[in-house]
Motif scaffolding. Sequence first.
Motif, PDB file in Angstrom:
ATOM      1  N   ALA A 337       0.833  -1.207   0.000  1.00 12.77           N
ATOM      2  CA  ALA A 337       0.000   0.000   0.000  1.00 12.77           C
ATOM      3  C   ALA A 337       0.868   1.257   0.000  1.00 12.77           C
ATOM      4  O   ALA A 337       1.930   1.302   0.638  1.00 12.77           O
ATOM      5  CB  ALA A 337      -0.919   0.011   1.215  1.00 12.77           C
ATOM      6  N   LEU A 338       0.382   2.282  -0.718  1.00 10.81           N
ATOM      7  CA  LEU A 338       1.117   3.541  -0.778  1.00 10.81           C
ATOM      8  C   LEU A 338       1.313   4.132   0.612  1.00 10.81           C
ATOM      9  O   LEU A 338       2.411   4.581   0.956  1.00 10.81           O
ATOM     10  CB  LEU A 338       0.377   4.537  -1.678  1.00 10.81           C
ATOM     11  CG  LEU A 338       0.954   5.951  -1.731  1.00 10.81           C
ATOM     12  CD1 LEU A 338       2.383   5.939  -2.270  1.00 10.81           C
ATOM     13  CD2 LEU A 338       0.069   6.857  -2.587  1.00 10.81           C
ATOM     14  N   ALA A 339       0.279   4.137   1.440  1.00 12.18           N
ATOM     15  CA  ALA A 339       0.375   4.723   2.782  1.00 12.18           C
ATOM     16  C   ALA A 339       1.430   4.010   3.620  1.00 12.18           C
ATOM     17  O   ALA A 339       2.175   4.645   4.382  1.00 12.18           O
ATOM     18  CB  ALA A 339      -0.980   4.670   3.474  1.00 12.18           C
ATOM     19  N   ASP A 340       1.520   2.686   3.477  1.00 11.94           N
ATOM     20  CA  ASP A 340       2.519   1.930   4.241  1.00 11.94           C
ATOM     21  C   ASP A 340       3.928   2.219   3.734  1.00 11.94           C
ATOM     22  O   ASP A 340       4.884   2.266   4.512  1.00 11.94           O
ATOM     23  CB  ASP A 340       2.236   0.434   4.140  1.00 11.94           C
ATOM     24  CG  ASP A 340       0.935   0.054   4.837  1.00 11.94           C
ATOM     25  OD1 ASP A 340       0.522   0.797   5.754  1.00 11.94           O
ATOM     26  OD2 ASP A 340       0.336  -0.969   4.447  1.00 11.94           O
ATOM     27  N   ARG A 341       4.069   2.426   2.433  1.00  9.87           N
ATOM     28  CA  ARG A 341       5.384   2.783   1.893  1.00  9.87           C
ATOM     29  C   ARG A 341       5.813   4.160   2.396  1.00  9.87           C
ATOM     30  O   ARG A 341       6.981   4.370   2.722  1.00  9.87           O
ATOM     31  CB  ARG A 341       5.349   2.753   0.367  1.00  9.87           C
ATOM     32  CG  ARG A 341       5.190   1.375  -0.220  1.00  9.87           C
ATOM     33  CD  ARG A 341       5.283   1.372  -1.748  1.00  9.87           C
ATOM     34  NE  ARG A 341       5.077   0.020  -2.275  1.00  9.87           N
ATOM     35  CZ  ARG A 341       5.204  -0.326  -3.541  1.00  9.87           C
ATOM     36  NH1 ARG A 341       5.513   0.603  -4.444  1.00  9.87           N
ATOM     37  NH2 ARG A 341       5.006  -1.573  -3.927  1.00  9.87           N
ATOM     38  N   VAL A 342       4.873   5.086   2.445  1.00  8.05           N
ATOM     39  CA  VAL A 342       5.185   6.425   2.959  1.00  8.05           C
ATOM     40  C   VAL A 342       5.659   6.329   4.406  1.00  8.05           C
ATOM     41  O   VAL A 342       6.664   6.946   4.795  1.00  8.05           O
ATOM     42  CB  VAL A 342       3.950   7.342   2.849  1.00  8.05           C
ATOM     43  CG1 VAL A 342       4.212   8.666   3.565  1.00  8.05           C
ATOM     44  CG2 VAL A 342       3.601   7.600   1.393  1.00  8.05           C
ATOM     45  N   ALA A 343       4.939   5.549   5.224  1.00 13.08           N
ATOM     46  CA  ALA A 343       5.314   5.418   6.634  1.00 13.08           C
ATOM     47  C   ALA A 343       6.695   4.777   6.777  1.00 13.08           C
ATOM     48  O   ALA A 343       7.515   5.212   7.601  1.00 13.08           O
ATOM     49  CB  ALA A 343       4.264   4.593   7.367  1.00 13.08           C
ATOM     50  N   ARG A 344       6.966   3.750   5.983  1.00  9.16           N
ATOM     51  CA  ARG A 344       8.268   3.074   6.053  1.00  9.16           C
ATOM     52  C   ARG A 344       9.386   4.018   5.625  1.00  9.16           C
ATOM     53  O   ARG A 344      10.475   4.044   6.226  1.00  9.16           O
ATOM     54  CB  ARG A 344       8.225   1.840   5.135  1.00  9.16           C
ATOM     55  CG  ARG A 344       9.461   0.926   5.234  1.00  9.16           C
ATOM     56  CD  ARG A 344       9.443   0.110   6.508  1.00  9.16           C
ATOM     57  NE  ARG A 344      10.571  -0.798   6.572  1.00  9.16           N
ATOM     58  CZ  ARG A 344      10.548  -2.061   6.140  1.00  9.16           C
ATOM     59  NH1 ARG A 344       9.443  -2.555   5.624  1.00  9.16           N
ATOM     60  NH2 ARG A 344      11.616  -2.821   6.262  1.00  9.16           N
ATOM     61  N   TRP A 345       9.143   4.793   4.594  1.00  8.94           N
ATOM     62  CA  TRP A 345      10.114   5.761   4.083  1.00  8.94           C
ATOM     63  C   TRP A 345      10.435   6.818   5.130  1.00  8.94           C
ATOM     64  O   TRP A 345      11.602   7.122   5.403  1.00  8.94           O
ATOM     65  CB  TRP A 345       9.544   6.376   2.809  1.00  8.94           C
ATOM     66  CG  TRP A 345      10.166   7.636   2.295  1.00  8.94           C
ATOM     67  CD1 TRP A 345       9.562   8.852   2.227  1.00  8.94           C
ATOM     68  CD2 TRP A 345      11.476   7.820   1.740  1.00  8.94           C
ATOM     69  NE1 TRP A 345      10.398   9.786   1.662  1.00  8.94           N
ATOM     70  CE2 TRP A 345      11.587   9.174   1.354  1.00  8.94           C
ATOM     71  CE3 TRP A 345      12.547   6.973   1.527  1.00  8.94           C
ATOM     72  CZ2 TRP A 345      12.733   9.686   0.777  1.00  8.94           C
ATOM     73  CZ3 TRP A 345      13.703   7.494   0.955  1.00  8.94           C
ATOM     74  CH2 TRP A 345      13.791   8.827   0.585  1.00  8.94           C
ATOM     75  N   ARG A 346       9.419   7.377   5.740  1.00  5.20           N
ATOM     76  CA  ARG A 346       9.652   8.436   6.727  1.00  5.20           C
ATOM     77  C   ARG A 346      10.295   7.902   7.997  1.00  5.20           C
ATOM     78  O   ARG A 346      11.106   8.599   8.623  1.00  5.20           O
ATOM     79  CB  ARG A 346       8.338   9.158   7.009  1.00  5.20           C
ATOM     80  CG  ARG A 346       7.883   9.990   5.803  1.00  5.20           C
ATOM     81  CD  ARG A 346       6.546  10.648   5.965  1.00  5.20           C
ATOM     82  NE  ARG A 346       6.240  11.450   4.779  1.00  5.20           N
ATOM     83  CZ  ARG A 346       5.057  11.987   4.507  1.00  5.20           C
ATOM     84  NH1 ARG A 346       4.042  11.798   5.351  1.00  5.20           N
ATOM     85  NH2 ARG A 346       4.879  12.693   3.409  1.00  5.20           N
ATOM     86  N   ALA A 347       9.964   6.682   8.381  1.00  4.90           N
ATOM     87  CA  ALA A 347      10.615   6.082   9.546  1.00  4.90           C
ATOM     88  C   ALA A 347      12.102   5.861   9.276  1.00  4.90           C
ATOM     89  O   ALA A 347      12.940   6.060  10.159  1.00  4.90           O
ATOM     90  CB  ALA A 347       9.940   4.765   9.899  1.00  4.90           C
ATOM     91  N   ALA A 348      12.425   5.459   8.045  1.00  4.55           N
ATOM     92  CA  ALA A 348      13.828   5.213   7.704  1.00  4.55           C
ATOM     93  C   ALA A 348      14.663   6.486   7.769  1.00  4.55           C
ATOM     94  O   ALA A 348      15.852   6.443   8.083  1.00  4.55           O
ATOM     95  CB  ALA A 348      13.924   4.590   6.315  1.00  4.55           C
ATOM     96  N   LEU A 349      14.042   7.629   7.472  1.00  8.58           N
ATOM     97  CA  LEU A 349      14.778   8.894   7.455  1.00  8.58           C
ATOM     98  C   LEU A 349      14.719   9.641   8.779  1.00  8.58           C
ATOM     99  O   LEU A 349      15.375  10.673   8.930  1.00  8.58           O
ATOM    100  CB  LEU A 349      14.220   9.798   6.349  1.00  8.58           C
ATOM    101  CG  LEU A 349      14.336   9.282   4.914  1.00  8.58           C
ATOM    102  CD1 LEU A 349      13.865  10.346   3.937  1.00  8.58           C
ATOM    103  CD2 LEU A 349      15.765   8.866   4.588  1.00  8.58           C
TER     104      LEU A 349
END
Length: 563
Positions: A337-349
């Motif tokens: 899901a796009l929302a889950d990718r966004v959350a994973r991306w922001r957590a990584a940074l």
Amino acid sequence: MFRVLGPLEVHSPGGDRVELGARKPTALLTTLLLQANAWVSAERLIAAIWPERDAPQSADRNLKTYVWRIRKVLPGRVESRHGAYRIVVAKGELDTDVFRDLVAQADREHGQSAVDIYTRALVLWRGTPFEEVTTDEAFAAASRLGELRRHAQESLARSLIASGRRAEAITLLRGLTADEPLRESTWASLVLALHADGRRAEALACYQQARTVLVDELGVEPGAELAAAQQQVLTGAPVLTAVNTLPRDLPDFVGRDRELPALLAACTDRRLVLVTGMAGVGKTALAVHVAHRLAESYPDGRLFVSLRDNGVPVGAAEALRRLLVSLGVAPRDVPDALADRVARWRAALSGRRVLVVLDDAEDESEVLPLLPGGEGCGVVVTGNVAIDGAAIVPLKLMPDRDATDLFTAIAGPRDPSAVLDVVHSCGNLPLAIRVAAARLIQRPLWTVSDLADRLRDPHGRDEELHRNGRSVRARFEPAYHRLPPAHRRLFDLLASAPERIDAPTAAALAHVRRPEAARMLDRLADEHLLTESAPGRFTMHPLVRDLARVTVSPEVVPLRGAS
């Protein structure tokens, strides 16, 4: 070579150690090296030589004797003037300078290259800097160098992780936390190193150990960086290890004397910057050039992703997939899901200082999901898109001097007047100039005048200005196809319009009212198919006009409406 990162040592050019003798001449030389190549007053030198008691009445005479002894073993090094002395040190002769230069160089590298350079810097240390002197100045200098050393050690650990040498990084960081248990950044690096090595339980235990030390010794909870490291372990986010996916910087990058500092300043002041301008004007080249320049400001990584594949939008979801994979996330672990990718991306940074270049954006929906959530990251977007809160750096056509410099940087020195003819036929557009210069190199029997003659004819120009099977003119087609039908019709009609275009001219061509014509011209300018030279007055770039000549068809007729 003067070595002050530990007990003072002096070596001759041949590598032999120079014997300095007694303690006081050594203290004198150390004090001079604290301010290498600068004048140091006799009063400061005397205070450094006799720090624990009042200087004797013979201090001035003794100081001259110690200077004489140093000059005897280091001829030509110590200069004097009334009431002051200085030591002459060439570049690369003082180990503190070498150390600083190596660390700065390593900060611009990544992976194994960074490991090698950080290691070369750190092996210069043999003990406490300037230990022969106990002045406040010496303590302050040693403290600054110590802080830079700790930065180099932690950066070395991150580079070891990036090179797959996690065990070495963990060993290094355990030693650093033992030496300075109150330094949170080191604990955070150790937590992330254990996490990167798949030792999740140990990483969480390490966090708890650090928290206990901070609470017991200082009465405070962990700060943002250490807390973010724990959160990264808890969420399973990948460890970011100074990833660099930037394209290479153009070796022949020239000009942009106004835009370059403006973009550098904007990236420093703002966390989101837009680089706008017509197709082929050099938006990507400038963004990549600046991203390379900002390596020290964003030590945790510099990422690049194109939002177009051969002109086709990749979409925010696919762009996020590419970014996450570049950070080390296994493709199978990227959320659907796009929302889950966004959350994973922001957590990584989170808690990191990363610069992200988003290339060729056309709509804010492509950009907003890719923006980091924290304050430490920066984003440079190229393309003609509007995003609230972003700084904007508009990129214009190159002035003649920069345009000719670009051509000769690629094609070599040529006849200046013929080069100027070529860049004018290219409309001073950097992409067209690059393609024209490459074309000349491909035809070694041609002169620049031959090329200029071919480029004067609009039909011949399109044939010559091709790169990878695609004409420069075609770079404007996406903007043309984004136009509504009525605007495309007006654009086609402008192929035969005068050089300077205004609302009355457009209204007469399209048979529409002037206010409507003015709005249509504004839209064409927003798409960079026209350039507003003065309020309400527009010009069309010669290569854009070439496109208009091609897109116009026999069926084009004036639009109906009142004038």
